[in-house]
Scaffold this motif. Structure first.
Motif, mmCIF file in Angstrom:
data_model
loop_
_atom_site.group_PDB
_atom_site.id
_atom_site.type_symbol
_atom_site.label_atom_id
_atom_site.label_comp_id
_atom_site.label_asym_id
_atom_site.label_seq_id
_atom_site.Cartn_x
_atom_site.Cartn_y
_atom_site.Cartn_z
ATOM 1 N N VAL A 181 -8.372 6.522 -9.880
ATOM 2 C CA VAL A 181 -9.273 7.265 -9.001
ATOM 3 C C VAL A 181 -8.868 8.735 -8.904
ATOM 4 C CG1 VAL A 181 -10.057 7.479 -6.606
ATOM 5 C CG2 VAL A 181 -9.897 5.229 -7.674
ATOM 6 N N LEU A 182 -7.580 9.029 -8.910
ATOM 7 C CA LEU A 182 -7.130 10.412 -8.760
ATOM 8 C C LEU A 182 -7.602 11.322 -9.893
ATOM 9 C CD1 LEU A 182 -3.474 9.866 -7.472
ATOM 10 C CD2 LEU A 182 -5.402 10.817 -6.186
ATOM 11 N N GLY A 183 -7.994 10.742 -11.016
ATOM 12 C CA GLY A 183 -8.501 11.545 -12.114
ATOM 13 C C GLY A 183 -10.003 11.731 -12.106
ATOM 14 N N GLN A 184 -10.687 11.198 -11.083
ATOM 15 C CA GLN A 184 -12.145 11.302 -11.013
ATOM 16 C C GLN A 184 -12.580 12.704 -10.561
ATOM 17 O OE1 GLN A 184 -14.275 8.826 -11.939
ATOM 18 N NE2 GLN A 184 -12.496 7.590 -12.522
ATOM 19 N N ASP A 185 -13.819 13.056 -10.914
ATOM 20 C CA ASP A 185 -14.349 14.388 -10.595
ATOM 21 C C ASP A 185 -14.453 14.619 -9.096
ATOM 22 O OD1 ASP A 185 -14.542 14.999 -13.277
ATOM 23 O OD2 ASP A 185 -16.644 14.360 -13.444
ATOM 24 N N TYR A 186 -14.845 13.580 -8.355
ATOM 25 C CA TYR A 186 -15.059 13.815 -6.916
ATOM 26 C C TYR A 186 -13.736 14.074 -6.185
ATOM 27 C CZ TYR A 186 -13.653 8.998 -5.709
ATOM 28 O OH TYR A 186 -12.971 7.827 -5.518
ATOM 29 N N PHE B 111 0.835 -1.213 0.000
ATOM 30 C CA PHE B 111 0.000 0.000 0.000
ATOM 31 C C PHE B 111 0.866 1.258 0.000
ATOM 32 C CE2 PHE B 111 -3.596 -2.524 2.159
ATOM 33 C CZ PHE B 111 -4.193 -2.770 0.943
ATOM 34 N N SER B 112 1.889 1.262 0.831
ATOM 35 C CA SER B 112 2.730 2.461 0.948
ATOM 36 C C SER B 112 3.429 2.782 -0.367
ATOM 37 C CB SER B 112 3.772 2.266 2.052
ATOM 38 O OG SER B 112 3.155 1.987 3.283
ATOM 39 N N THR B 113 4.085 1.784 -0.950
ATOM 40 C CA THR B 113 4.814 2.038 -2.194
ATOM 41 C C THR B 113 3.867 2.316 -3.358
ATOM 42 O OG1 THR B 113 4.912 -0.361 -2.609
ATOM 43 C CG2 THR B 113 6.778 0.655 -1.480
ATOM 44 N N GLY B 114 2.700 1.685 -3.352
ATOM 45 C CA GLY B 114 1.735 1.933 -4.424
ATOM 46 C C GLY B 114 1.190 3.348 -4.407
ATOM 47 N N ILE B 115 0.864 3.841 -3.217
ATOM 48 C CA ILE B 115 0.348 5.205 -3.102
ATOM 49 C C ILE B 115 1.430 6.223 -3.482
ATOM 50 C CG2 ILE B 115 -0.469 6.928 -1.450
ATOM 51 C CD1 ILE B 115 -1.870 4.670 0.055
ATOM 52 N N ILE B 116 2.647 6.010 -2.988
ATOM 53 C CA ILE B 116 3.735 6.943 -3.310
ATOM 54 C C ILE B 116 4.023 6.949 -4.813
ATOM 55 C CG2 ILE B 116 6.195 7.407 -2.964
ATOM 56 C CD1 ILE B 116 5.873 6.276 -0.126
ATOM 57 N N SER B 117 4.009 5.792 -5.439
ATOM 58 C CA SER B 117 4.251 5.713 -6.882
ATOM 59 C C SER B 117 3.191 6.456 -7.669
ATOM 60 C CB SER B 117 4.298 4.249 -7.325
ATOM 61 O OG SER B 117 5.433 3.595 -6.820
ATOM 62 N N GLY C 59 -10.785 22.516 -0.445
ATOM 63 C CA GLY C 59 -9.731 22.888 0.489
ATOM 64 C C GLY C 59 -9.339 21.807 1.472
ATOM 65 N N LEU C 60 -9.731 20.546 1.204
ATOM 66 C CA LEU C 60 -9.349 19.454 2.100
ATOM 67 C C LEU C 60 -7.844 19.222 2.039
ATOM 68 C CD1 LEU C 60 -12.186 16.833 1.414
ATOM 69 C CD2 LEU C 60 -11.993 18.424 3.333
ATOM 70 N N MET C 61 -7.306 18.764 3.133
ATOM 71 C CA MET C 61 -5.883 18.451 3.189
ATOM 72 C C MET C 61 -5.558 17.341 2.190
ATOM 73 S SD MET C 61 -4.352 20.369 5.434
ATOM 74 C CE MET C 61 -2.893 19.412 5.842
ATOM 75 N N PRO C 62 -4.409 17.425 1.486
ATOM 76 C CA PRO C 62 -4.042 16.375 0.527
ATOM 77 C C PRO C 62 -4.014 14.975 1.156
ATOM 78 C CG PRO C 62 -2.637 18.286 0.253
ATOM 79 C CD PRO C 62 -3.453 18.545 1.477
ATOM 80 N N THR C 63 -3.550 14.885 2.400
ATOM 81 C CA THR C 63 -3.511 13.576 3.065
ATOM 82 C C THR C 63 -4.917 13.009 3.226
ATOM 83 O OG1 THR C 63 -1.546 14.282 4.294
ATOM 84 C CG2 THR C 63 -2.723 12.341 5.102
ATOM 85 N N THR C 64 -5.873 13.881 3.591
ATOM 86 C CA THR C 64 -7.255 13.447 3.750
ATOM 87 C C THR C 64 -7.838 12.984 2.429
ATOM 88 O OG1 THR C 64 -7.541 15.023 5.566
ATOM 89 C CG2 THR C 64 -9.532 14.135 4.549
ATOM 90 N N VAL C 65 -7.568 13.719 1.371
ATOM 91 C CA VAL C 65 -8.101 13.356 0.054
ATOM 92 C C VAL C 65 -7.548 12.007 -0.393
ATOM 93 C CG1 VAL C 65 -8.218 14.017 -2.372
ATOM 94 C CG2 VAL C 65 -8.408 15.764 -0.595
ATOM 95 N N VAL C 66 -6.249 11.818 -0.201
ATOM 96 C CA VAL C 66 -5.607 10.595 -0.683
ATOM 97 C C VAL C 66 -6.040 9.384 0.132
ATOM 98 C CG1 VAL C 66 -3.393 9.411 -0.906
ATOM 99 C CG2 VAL C 66 -3.624 11.780 -1.658
ATOM 100 N N LEU C 67 -5.965 9.478 1.454
ATOM 101 C CA LEU C 67 -6.203 8.318 2.302
ATOM 102 C C LEU C 67 -7.686 8.031 2.538
ATOM 103 C CD1 LEU C 67 -3.409 8.747 5.004
ATOM 104 C CD2 LEU C 67 -3.380 7.361 2.925
ATOM 105 N N LYS C 68 -8.497 9.074 2.630
ATOM 106 C CA LYS C 68 -9.906 8.858 2.959
ATOM 107 C C LYS C 68 -10.772 8.666 1.719
ATOM 108 C CE LYS C 68 -13.733 10.812 5.642
ATOM 109 N NZ LYS C 68 -14.177 11.930 6.513
ATOM 110 N N HIS C 69 -10.471 9.367 0.644
ATOM 111 C CA HIS C 69 -11.324 9.320 -0.538
ATOM 112 C C HIS C 69 -10.707 8.483 -1.669
ATOM 113 C CE1 HIS C 69 -14.031 12.323 1.174
ATOM 114 N NE2 HIS C 69 -12.959 13.035 1.520
#
Length: 307
Positions: free
Chosen positions: A199-204, A114-120, A212-222
């Motif tokens: 997923v990162l290219g999706q509208d939501y 998970f860690s290396t996949g998200i960072i990549s 204005g959500l924190m990048p960490t929140t967007v990545v890990l929660k959504h």
């Protein structure tokens, strides 16, 4: 949910019966007297008791139904090789060790993957991304028993960080668990990266950033929650691979788990122990696949269980 679980329970019973039948007839057909014909002869009294218990003088079909009845009563009987132990005692000693090794290996695989996949995914086409993908490719290509040999040379004899083998301390689990987890961590990393990029290219996701959500929140929660489904699908086969892969690694690192008992039982033609281990692995693999299917609905409410 109740209908789904009832259906899976029915298939579990059928699967166990089929595996039991095939394994029983294969073992006793290839070696009709099992460990009684091994190089190390048993005392005559014990040999007679085992022949009487397993009805070796009766037709194979009769022994099949008697053994099935014993399994239905959770009484697989005594070992044909270890004269002072029952099959249940051997399984009780080895199963917790194998489960500990498997759970730690699966935890390492998910943490690293998970860690290396998200960072990549977040650093796409960067040096870190390319490096992680190259390492993942090597992790998939190299079998874990080959990796174990290199790990022993580097971390045991070279750096002297871990013991070469043995059991009894937590540190004894670290190196075999890392070797066991490496191929599966590589797969999880690639699946996570692919899912995150989609997923990162999706509208939501863009809307979440715009709010204005924190990048960490967007990545890990959504984003991560939407990208994890392919990984969850892989966890069923990954559990199967970790369980079967531990058979070899337990022998390499001299870990007295269920895999070591299974290999020893096969070599010594101890059919009762071999059959019991096969049935346990079948039950664990089927159960893990069912749990993976149930987890789909928890991760993504849009997924409905097939009735």
């Amino acid at each position: 949910m109740i209908y789904f679980l009832a259906k899976r329970l029915m298939w579990l019973v059928i699967t166990l019966w089929v595996v039991f039948t095939i394994s029983f007839f294969l073992m006793w057909t290839v070696s009709p007297e099992g460990a009684l014909l091994s190089e190390r002869q048993l005392p005559e009294a014990i040999k007679r008791n085992l022949e009487e218990y397993y009805d070796l003088d009766k037709p194979l079909l009769t022994r099949y139904f008697k053994t099935m009845g014993n399994y239905l009563m959770f009484n697989p009987g005594p070992s044909m090789k270890l004269i002072d132990k029952s099959v249940f005692e051997i399984v009780s000693e080895g199963l917790p060790i194998s489960i500990s090794l498997g759970l730690l290996g699966l935890s390492f695989a998910m943490l690293i993957g998970f860690s290396t996949g998200i960072i990549s995914a977040l650093r796409r086409q960067s040096l870190i991304d390319v490096s992680f993908r190259m390492i993942a490719t090597l992790g998939i290509a190299i079998p874990n028993f080959v990796l174990a040999g290199f790990a022993i040379i580097i971390f045991v004899f070279g750096l002297n960080l871990f013991p070469a083998a043995g059991w009894g301390r937590p540190i004894n689990l670290v190196l075999p668990s890392l070797c066991l987890s490496a191929p599966f961590a590589a797969y999880i990393s690639r699946l996570t990266r692919t899912g995150m990029l989609e997923v990162l290219g999706q509208d939501y996701i863009r809307t979440a950033y715009a709010k204005g959500l924190m990048p960490t929140t967007v990545v890990l929660k959504h984003a991560f929650r939407g990208a994890i489904l392919p990984v969850v699908s892989f966890l069923g086969p990954a559990t199967a691979g970790i369980l079967t892969g531990s058979l070899v690694l337990e022998r390499i690192f001299f870990i007295p788990g269920l895999g070591s008992h299974f290999i020893e039982a096969v070599q010594q033609k101890d059919h009762p122990v071999s059959l019991a281990v096969v049935m346990i692995y079948t039950f664990l693999l089927f159960s893990m696949n069912t749990l993976v299917d149930l987890s789909y609905g928890l991760i993504d409410p849009r997924v409905k269980l097939d009735k």
